[in-house]
Each structure stands twice: as structure tokens, then as C-alpha cells.
Write an enzyme that holds these catalytic residues in place. Structure first.
Site, short mmCIF file in Angstrom:
data_model
loop_
_atom_site.label_atom_id
_atom_site.label_comp_id
_atom_site.label_asym_id
_atom_site.label_seq_id
_atom_site.Cartn_x
_atom_site.Cartn_y
_atom_site.Cartn_z
N ASP A 1 4.38 53.38 -13.68
CA ASP A 1 4.30 54.89 -12.39
C ASP A 1 3.01 54.74 -12.05
O ASP A 1 2.22 53.81 -12.71
CB ASP A 1 4.12 56.47 -12.92
CG ASP A 1 3.42 56.06 -14.75
OD1 ASP A 1 2.48 55.41 -14.37
OD2 ASP A 1 3.98 57.18 -15.21
N ASP B 1 -0.87 56.55 -10.51
CA ASP B 1 -1.12 57.98 -10.93
C ASP B 1 -2.33 58.83 -9.93
O ASP B 1 -3.17 57.40 -9.44
CB ASP B 1 -2.54 58.35 -12.41
CG ASP B 1 -1.19 58.05 -13.46
OD1 ASP B 1 -0.13 58.61 -13.50
OD2 ASP B 1 -1.20 56.54 -13.81
N ASP C 1 -10.79 54.56 -19.80
CA ASP C 1 -10.91 54.06 -21.03
C ASP C 1 -11.55 52.63 -20.89
O ASP C 1 -12.34 52.46 -21.36
CB ASP C 1 -9.73 54.51 -21.76
CG ASP C 1 -8.30 54.06 -21.26
OD1 ASP C 1 -8.44 53.46 -20.29
OD2 ASP C 1 -7.40 54.47 -21.64
#
Ligand code: ATP
Ligand code: MG
Length: 452
Positions: A69, A71, A145
Site C-alpha cells: 500500500d 502511506d 524506524d
């Protein structure tokens, strides 16, 4: 990734902290985004906001993989996002996320997060509790991250913005945490699981300093809400890279905190073969776009524990098979639930898959016919095939049930001697394992074997 080689080689000045790669120098084209992603990006841009695709979508396109997907990150605040899109819903408690709906497609939009400061409320292991500050693209980048997850595709000029050296790491094929690894894992221990999943997905290596603290911090996973852990385990093990992910979890010392019985089972050759075969089948089904079920997967991961307990109850305590399998199932499930939550909609079918296994031994008349008509027969039969494939039950038994499903009448049962050859290996195994259990007398149930 030839485009990256020329890009990275020698061009970067050591002082330039931020780097912008123009459209002409990277391979991502707008046509690779979904319609909903493009509409959301342009909706925000036309309303005067910044809008970027960030995270796994950009990372996977640069690596030549198909993204799951896309984001979107923006400087618009949640209420401003909602003002732009009629179909917008705000979700999330800790940090609000906007879901923008375009027909079937839902696009996730987040407002740039602010920098982490000492003011942030943490629990005593370092995990961040309250987190509602908004920020800029730069603060947002440092909150992500891994460096390869912090590349921003800018819809205003189609360039890519890199604040953290993510492009170099793409080229070196390295998964590297942004900032000090230990601090980042303490903030959110799930990052340890993400490192393994993302590295295997892209066939990248985890940077040494990013990998080093994992074994000693793996116990922090116990702080994570069980529902979130369940989702992460499913992402890891119900995937094309399931086998590599299981190995990764095991070698980095994470598996024993997630599924201690599965971790312990890997020490036994045949149990390990069984678990690997289950994951291989799952991966093949995913590759073939067939459906897979978390219930079947979890049933397989925990089966060695169930089978061991079942054997103890029947062979040592002389319990009836039907009673023993129910008790063994309950016990193993209860132990597993200490570590990961397994929702009822999965644990009920798991239990059925397990408790139907001894019933495959009865191959005559009414009992066999009743089993064939059982609503969970198909899953339990697939499970039997899996057991046969590693020699846990005779292949002849599985074949009989294969024939029984299509024949008008139940097939004749071969004599025990005909199936003797294939049962030989498991019998030897059983004897050996019994000795092993004796040595571990006093170890708590589900504890990893000695020396682990
Ligand atoms: P995939 O979608 O393939 O599972 P992903 O990296 O896109 O991988 P998401 O969970 O969709 O994973 O997260 C989107 C982005 O949000 C990540 O790429 C990363 O930038 C950021 N992110 C997600 N989880 C964390 C986390 N635990 N800590 C910091 N940043 C995170
Ligand atoms: Mg994603």
C-alpha cells in the site's frame, strides 16, 4: 538498482544533511501509485498543503518489489485533512490517522510527527506513551524506524527527499535503524520484528549495529499488547518469506518470547521439518494467490506441543485418545495465550483441527462417514497430509482418506504390515524423544530445551 549507483557514487557532500533527488534521477513514476493515492496527494496539494508518499510504498518501488500500500504524510493537521476530503474518517488513539476513502480503496494519511524529546511520557522500559505533537517533514523522518522507510516522494515536483541516508542504504541493501538502536527498540520493541520482516521481504541484510541489541532486548516484546503481537506474527509467518522469517525470529532470540513452544520444537528434527513444511505450504499458497488461514497456520505452529502432550497422556497415563487430544489441545492453547493473543475465531477452528486428528485412525463404517461429513473435515484432512509428509503418520493413512472422499464406498483398509515401512521413522523418533523428556524433568512446561 543501477540508477542508485550513479546517484550515490561521489555526489553527496558530507555536510549536506538533506538530499533531494529530482524525477529525472530516480525510477518512480506516478503511474505506479493507485488512483486513490494520486487523488489524495493532489487533493492535499491543491488545498495548499505538502503531500508525500512515504514508507513501504516508496521503499518497495525503489527495490523493484510490488508495494502492499502507499502511506501519505502531510503537514495538514487531522481536522484540516478532514476538511479537504468528504470521505475522511479519523482513527487511532495514540496518534490520529486519517482514512480517506475512494470507493473500495482506503488511503492512510498521517500528519508529520514532532521530534521525540525528554518531555515525552515513557513507561519504565522506555516505551513512549503519549505522542501527539505535530512537526515537519524533517522531524517526521527521524521518527520513522528504518532509513529505507523514511524516503518521501514529493507530489509537488516528483522528487524524493532523503534526510537519513536511506538511499545509500537502499543501494547497499541494508536495513538500518535511524538513531541509536537500543533507544529505538525500547521506544517500540515491535521494530525488532519489523527489521526481520522487511529484511527478508527485500532480501536485504540487517545492519550489524541494528541487529546486535536484539537478543538482549527481545524480552521487551512482553510489553506489547497481545493483539498487536498477533498481527505482527501473522505478517511474518503468513507471508511468502515465512520460512526465512521463522529462522530470523529464532536466530535473533525473538521466537522464544512469541511462541516458546514453537521455538523449543525447532530443536527436534522432525518437529522442525513439520513446522517448515507448514510454512512452505502457506508461502506457496500465497504465491499462488490461494487463501490461507491463520487458524491452520497457528494449529501447525503449536502442533508439536499438542502431539507431545497427547502422547504423554495416552502412552504414559493410558488416557483414551479422544479425551487426551482435547486435554492436550486445551493445555497448549492456554500456554500459547500467555504470549500472543489468538482471537476466538481462530482458536476454535484450531482446536477442531487438532481434536479431529486421532479420529482419522478409525477407518470403518459410521465413524469414518461421520468424520467425512464434519464441517472441519477439509482443514483437518489437509493437516493430516502435512503430518504424513514428514512421516508422523503413514502416507497410506492419508491416501486412504484421499480415496475415501471421492469413492462411493469406503475403500478397504490395508493390513498394518503394508503401512509398516512409513511408520518406522516416527517410531524411532518417539523413543528418542521420550529419553529427551526424561532429561528435562522439572523444566516448566513450554520451556525451551536445555542449552537454548
Ligand atoms: P509494509 O506495508 O510492507 O508492511 P511498511 O514499512 O509500509 O511495510 P507500515 O506498517 O505500513 O509498514 O508503516 C508505514 C511506515 O510507517 C513505515 O515505512 C515507517 O516509515 C513507519 N512506521 C511503521 N511502523 C513504525 C514503527 N514501529 N516505528 C517507526 N516508524 C514506523
Ligand atoms: Mg505500508
Amino acid at each position: 538498482m543501477n540508477w542508485l549507483k550513479s546517484l550515490v557514487a561521489g555526489k553527496r557532500s558530507p555536510r549536506a544533511a538533506v538530499r533531494r533527488i529530482p524525477r529525472s534521477e530516480h525510477p518512480i513514476s506516478r503511474s505506479q501509485f493507485t488512483q486513490g493515492t494520486l487523488r489524495t496527494l493532489y487533493g492535499l496539494k491543491d488545498a495548499g498543503y505538502e503531500a508525500y508518499v512515504v514508507g513501504g510504498g516508496v521503499r518497495d518501488l525503489l527495490a523493484g518489489e510490488a508495494p502492499k500500500d502507499f502511506d501519505i504524510a502531510t503537514n495538514a493537521h487531522p481536522d484540516q485533512i478532514r476538511a479537504v476530503f468528504r470521505s475522511c474518517r479519523l482513527v487511532g488513539r495514540r496518534f490520529m490517522i486519517a482514512h480517506v476513502r475512494w470507493g473500495q480503496e482506503v488511503v492512510e494519511v498521517t500528519t508529520f510527527r514532532g521530534a521525540i524529546t525528554d518531555e515525552h511520557e515513557r513507561d519504565d522500559t522506555g516505551r513512549i506513551l503519549a505522542d501527539n505533537e505535530y512537526g515537519t517533514l524533517e522531524t517526521d523522518a527521524f521518527r520513522r524506524d528504518f532509513t529505507i522507510n523514511a524516503l518521501y516522494y514529493d507530489i509537488s515536483d516528483y522528487s524524493i527527499v532523503d534526510h537519513v541516508g536511506g538511499l545509500e542504504d537502499m543501494q547497499r541493501r541494508i536495513v538500518r535503524l535511524i538513531g541509536d538502536p537500543e533507544t529505538r527498540y525500547r521506544e517500540d520493541p515491535v521494530r525488532m520484528l519489523r527489521a526481520i520482516r522487511i529484511a527478508n521481504k527485500l532480501r536485504f541484510t540487517i545492519d550489524k549495529k541494528t541487529a546486535a541489541p536484539i537478543p538482549s532486548l527481545a524480552g521487551l516484546l512482553r510489553e506489547i499488547p497481545p493483539a498487536r503481537l498477533f498481527d505482527e506474527v501473522i505478517k511474518l509467518l503468513q507471508s511468502r518469506e515465512a520460512v526465512a522469517n521463522l529462522e530470523g525470529l529464532h536466530t535473533h532470540g525473538l521466537l522464544k518470547h512469541l511462541l516458546p513452544m514453537t521455538d523449543a520444537a525447532l530443536a527436534d528434527e522432525r518437529d522442525a521439518a513439520f513446522i517448515r513444511q507448514a510454512l512452505t505450504n502457506t508461502a506457496e499458497r500465497i504465491a499462488g494467490e490461494q487463501s490461507t488461514s491463520p487458524a491452520f497456520l497457528y494449529a501447525a505452529l503449536l502442533w508439536p506441543g499438542v502431539a507431545r502432550e497427547y502422547r504423554r497422556l495416552t502412552e504414559r497415563e493410558g488416557q483414551h485418545a479422544n479425551v487426551a487430544i482435547v486435554q492436550a489441545s486445551e493445555k497448549v492453547l492456554a500456554q500459547a495465550l500467555h504470549h500472543v493473543m489468538i482471537p476466538k475465531r481462530f482458536s476454535l477452528p484450531m482446536r477442531e483441527i487438532w481434536t479431529l486428528q486421532p479420529r482419522f485412525d478409525a477407518r470403518q463404517g459410521g465413524r469414518a462417514k461421520r468424520l467425512l461429513a464434519h464441517p472441519r473435515f477439509r482443514a483437518a484432512y489437509d493437516f493430516l497430509l502435512l503430518r504424513a509428509s514428514v512421516g508422523e503418520v503413514p502416507q497410506g493413512l492419508a491416501d486412504w482418506w484421499t480415496r475415501a472422499q471421492t469413492a462411493d464406498q469406503l475403500p478397504p483398509v490395508p493390513s498394518a504390515d503394508d503401512e509398516e515401512v512409513s511408520t518406522d521413522a516416527p517410531r524411532k523418533k518417539r523413543r528418542r524423544r521420550r529419553g529427551g523428556r526424561g532429561r528435562r524433568a522439572g523444566a516448566p512446561a513450554g520451556a525451551p530445551p536445555d542449552g537454548e
